[in-house]
Design an enzyme around this catalytic site. Structure first.
Site, PDB file in Angstrom:
ATOM      1  CB  CYS A  86      -0.736  -0.065   1.267  1.00  0.00           C
ATOM      2  SG  CYS A  86      -2.158  -1.300   1.124  1.00  0.00           S
ATOM      3  N   GLY A 115      -2.979  -0.685  -2.709  1.00  0.00           N
ATOM      4  CA  GLY A 115      -3.953   0.344  -1.930  1.00  0.00           C
ATOM      5  C   GLY A 115      -3.357   1.473  -2.056  1.00  0.00           C
ATOM      6  CG  ASN A 266      -1.911   0.360   5.356  1.00  0.00           C
ATOM      7  OD1 ASN A 266      -2.013   1.013   6.338  1.00  0.00           O
ATOM      8  ND2 ASN A 266      -1.331  -0.512   4.978  1.00  0.00           N
ATOM      9  N   PRO A 267      -4.592   1.668   4.166  1.00  0.00           N
ATOM     10  CG  PRO A 267      -5.501   0.627   1.425  1.00  0.00           C
ATOM     11  CD  PRO A 267      -3.934   1.208   1.929  1.00  0.00           C
ATOM     12  CB  CYS A 268      -5.841  -2.292   6.585  1.00  0.00           C
ATOM     13  SG  CYS A 268      -6.716  -3.552   6.080  1.00  0.00           S
ATOM     14  N   GLY A 269      -4.761   0.828   8.018  1.00  0.00           N
ATOM     15  CA  GLY A 269      -4.799   1.739   8.746  1.00  0.00           C
ATOM     16  C   GLY A 269      -3.888   1.476   9.900  1.00  0.00           C
ATOM     17  CD  GLU A 270      -1.667  -1.869   7.647  1.00  0.00           C
ATOM     18  OE1 GLU A 270      -1.177  -3.689   6.770  1.00  0.00           O
ATOM     19  OE2 GLU A 270      -2.846  -1.571   8.168  1.00  0.00           O
ATOM     20  N   PRO A 432      -3.050  -6.629   8.487  1.00  0.00           N
ATOM     21  CG  PRO A 432      -5.017  -5.829   7.202  1.00  0.00           C
ATOM     22  CD  PRO A 432      -3.215  -5.542   7.614  1.00  0.00           C
ATOM     23  N   GLY A 434      -5.448 -11.871   6.984  1.00  0.00           N
ATOM     24  CA  GLY A 434      -6.493 -12.854   6.287  1.00  0.00           C
ATOM     25  C   GLY A 434      -6.176 -13.590   5.198  1.00  0.00           C
ATOM     26  CB  THR A 435      -5.760 -13.884   1.993  1.00  0.00           C
ATOM     27  OG1 THR A 435      -6.334 -13.057   2.037  1.00  0.00           O
ATOM     28  CG2 THR A 435      -5.206 -14.864   1.331  1.00  0.00           C
ATOM     29  CB  ILE A 436      -0.596 -14.689   4.833  1.00  0.00           C
ATOM     30  CG1 ILE A 436      -0.469 -13.988   5.784  1.00  0.00           C
ATOM     31  CG2 ILE A 436      -0.737 -14.158   3.336  1.00  0.00           C
ATOM     32  CD1 ILE A 436       0.653 -12.336   6.069  1.00  0.00           C
TER      33      ILE A 436
END
Length: 771
Positions: A86, A115, A266-270, A432, A434-436
């Site tokens: 991102c 992103g 970035n889009p998820c804020g981290e 995030p 989730g997928t990994i």
């Protein structure tokens, strides 16, 4: 023997990360080939290429270190994609030409798979004077609509849509419109949104003082700070957005506060980032490092953790040199500061293996200890890299060590940095995963609690058949392997049964040793009172968090599908039952009366006769009309769309009308919540321009077709009204903790959507709006 702990893990690898030719032929024959590809690519910048390749491979082996998805999918493929997840784009100028230059940069970045985040506080408010054109400004939200339309037209690398974050300062005159923008169900769907909260604003909220809304030195309005805070809270309570970012705290703690100012994430804020900053992410899988799990002697291998962190830091630093960048400004920013974001996944599983209840004071203390060990190891590894390869170009020892975050660092680390410098300006972040996490065997995601201990899904086999597979949390499966049918201990808790303040406690504990930020969702029960909900955000502020994101299931946001164990008989095998019925929540799509789990993913059969209606659509400036026929089926007592036929004498439209006919009909026949078809079509933006139809601007002919389908759905009772979701699930009665049905995944159709680390994510196929 396969390295994958579950069929879903292999499926995720095959879909997301396996290197394939354009025709689908696999070049990575095994996951070992994937690890070798990544290791070799990241070792190319080393002098001892083979030695480091083997070291990197060892870190990747058995999913111990998990690079972010962009790296796993792209490293070593020679594809024109960025390995950075991102970006925060450049500051948006307050001019028409500057705004659209920024839009072009955003499109180029998302085209390569990144992103983006933007601060829209720099655009003058709605109604402000635009000198030289005798007009008033349309305001930042109107330009956000343009960004939203652009994002919908671009498919990022790896078949991912671009994700975006929009921020706005709490003192911008349009902040109230920003706060409530997502109350319109069709607006700004491609954005995550957060308000930048300043320290003076929080002080004004606590003291119930007035607050000025200002732009370019002019006060446009004065409001009560507490009233504005309550408006933010009410919107978040109702619509799950906006989030809040404590921006002054971020800038004060930033190691680089002497040379950059942050206004977006970035889009998820981290990853709070400066203009053109990029986030480079990777995670240590703590679940793989626990020795003697579920035993009195259980412990995390500290030496292995320190060694793994050091290797991961070196790999991530090499990505800076191995990656492509969409824009030269992004390359320059990355090379000048070499910031990385090393985090963790599998935290909740690791705590379970040690017998600790997520959310407890003991679990928070253990989390803080692990994060400190990771921070120390990462900073010392970066110092070693500085000795070998040099410090990051903008390093200034005195200013760096004077930053808020570095003042709390151990003295031996500070001394090492003062003497040798440091290779990477910032090193830690919790992203995030989730997928990994699914790819790694369904370990718990990031620092989130376990979401569901087990659920059943259909897995597509190579011969085209589907089998039902139970997807089990990594720690739960390990318990089964070690303990057989023994009941899960009462310290097994999940996201739905935790008190919100326990979520905050865990986020705050981790944040103490994370120099960037954390992507985390605080799950709140639907019936939480508004005052208790507000307390969650105030607790996040008081306990030192850098931001806060919550999710409260309701009719607007959709519910998280969680099914409690029936009193009469267990929902799953006995060894999945926890201490109490609340803590055995299992995520399901549909439950039959006898407790079996059924995923309704097979297409519905077509009856011989169907009722329907035909609509005439005349697009302005088009010679021929388009005729849209929509036929319905009665399913479980509910009339629902079953197929679409789109016809026109205009041969220019022939190919795409046939394609639409086939694709939309195929979606309808899958059943479930198909209202997303309307939303997607209505949002299609034609760069050649739309048209005014019946007093309303329609952005494209496809959007007009979406409007016709929506009109039909409303007329048949399938939709409650324009822009509204289904009144009830036409497929089945879903038993859930909240009583609501939730929404279907737009990728696979499963009722598996849940909020994970600030982003709606499908537990079935792994699809996430944020990538």
């Amino acid at each position: 023997m396969t390295r994958f702990a579950a069929p879903i893990a292999e499926q995720i690898w095959d879909m997301k990360y396996r290197f394939k030719e354009a025709d689908g032929k696999a070049l990575d024959e095994t996951v070992e080939d994937t690890w070798r590809r990544i290791a070799k690519a990241l070792a190319t910048v080393e002098k001892d290429k083979k030695g480091w390749e083997d070291k990197f491979y060892s870190a990747l082996e058995d999913f111990k270190y998990l690079p972010a998805g962009r790296i796993t999918a792209g490293a070593g493929t020679a594809r024109s994609v960025t390995l950075f997840n991102c970006f925060v784009m450049g500051t948006v100028p307050d001019t028409m030409s500057g705004i659209f230059d920024a839009l072009k940069e955003a499109a180029l970045t998302m085209q390569q798979g990144g992103g983006i985040g933007y601060d829209f506080s720099t655009i003058r408010p709605k109604g402000a004077t635009v000198h030289g054109v005798a007009a008033d400004a349309s305001g930042p939200l109107s330009f956000m609509d343009v960004w939203d339309a652009m994002c919908r037209t671009i498919m990022s690398a790896g078949s991912r849509r671009g994700a975006m974050m929009a921020t706005m300062r709490c003192d911008h005159p349009d902040v109230e419109s920003f706060i409530t923008a997502k109350s319109d169900a069709a607006r700004l769907r491609m954005f995550n949104m957060s308000v930048l909260i300043t320290d003076p604003f929080m002080a004004a909220v606590k003291a119930d003082k007035p607050w000025d809304l200002v732009f370019d030195g002019k006060v446009y309005q004065t409001v009560q700070a507490r009233d504005l805070w309550d408006r933010i809270m009410q919107s978040t309570y109702d619509y799950a957005e906006p989030g809040v970012i404590f921006i002054d705290r971020i800038n004060q703690a930033n190691n680089l506060s002497y040379c950059e100012t942050i206004a977006a994430t970035n889009p998820c804020g981290e990853q709070p980032l400066p203009p053109y900053g990029a986030c480079l992410l990777g995670s240590i899988n703590l679940a793989r490092l626990v020795a003697d799990p579920f035993d009195d002697a259980a412990k995390l291998d500290g030496d292995a953790l320190t060694d793994l962190v050091a290797t991961a830091v070196r790999m991530m630093d090499n990505v800076v040199d191995a990656s492509q960048f969409p824009l030269p400004e992004q390359l320059a920013e990355a090379q000048a500061k070499r910031r990385i974001g090393l985090g963790v996944t599998g935290l909740a599983d690791a705590l379970l293996m040690l017998g600790l209840r997520y959310g407890s004071e003991e679990a928070a203390a253990q989390t803080e200890a692990w994060m400190k060990q990771i921070a120390r190891a990462a900073y010392l590894a970066s110092v070693d890299l500085a000795k070998e390869k040099g410090a990051f170009p903008l390093f200034e020892a005195d200013k760096f060590l004077a930053s808020g975050a570095m003042q709390g660092m151990d003295e031996d680390v500070r001394e090492a940095i003062a003497k040798h410098g440091i290779r990477n300006a910032l090193l830690t972040s919790i992203a995030p995963t989730g997928t990994i996490s699914l790819y790694a065997g369904n370990v718990s995601s990031g620092i989130e609690p376990v979401f569901a201990y087990a659920y059943t899904r259909k897995v597509l086999q190579k011969d085209g058949t589907k089998t039902e597979e139970e997807v089990v949390d990594y720690a739960v499966q390990m318990w089964r392997d070690l303990k057989g049918d023994a009941d899960l201990p009462d310290y097994f808790v999940n996201a739905q049964t935790l008190a919100p303040l326990e979520h905050v406690r865990m986020q705050a504990a981790a944040q103490k040793w994370i120099d960037s930020s954390i992507s985390k969702t605080i799950n709140c029960p639907e019936d939480i009172s508004f005052d208790d909900f507000k307390e969650v955000y105030m607790a996040a502020w008081d306990q030192g968090c850098k931001g806060c994101t919550t999710y409260r299931p309701n009719d607007v946001t959709g519910s998280v599908l969680s099914v409690s164990e029936p009193e009469s008989k267990p929902l799953l095998a006995q060894n999945t039952a926890a201490g109490g019925s609340d803590s055995t929540a299992t995520q399901l799509a549909e439950v039959t009366s006898d407790g079996d789990v059924v995923y309704m993913t097979e297409p519905l059969d077509r009856p011989q006769e169907l009722d329907g209606a035909t609509y005439k659509l005349k697009w302005p400036d088009s010679e021929h009309a388009i005729y849209i026929t929509i036929n319905d089926i009665i399913h479980h007592g509910q009339r629902r769309p079953f197929e679409v036929f789109i016809n026109s004498k205009n041969m220019e439209h022939f190919a795409w009308t046939v394609a639409l006919t086939r694709m939309i009909s195929a979606v309808f026949r899958r059943g479930g919540d198909v209202t997303f078809v309307v939303e997607e079509l209505k949002a299609v933006f034609d760069p050649r321009g739309g048209a005014w139809m019946q007093g309303k601007y329609v952005p494209s002919i496809l959007a007009a077709i979406g409007g016709v389908i929506e009109k039909h759905m409303i007329a048949t009772g399938f939709l409650a009204g324009e822009g509204k979701g289904l009144k009830s699930d036409p497929k089945a009665d879903v038993v859930s903790l909240s009583g609501n049905r939730g929404k279907a995944c737009t990728s696979c159709g499963a009722y598996e959507l849940r909020m994970v680390e600030g982003c709606m994510t499908c537990g079935s196929c792994g699809y996430s709006k944020c990538g």
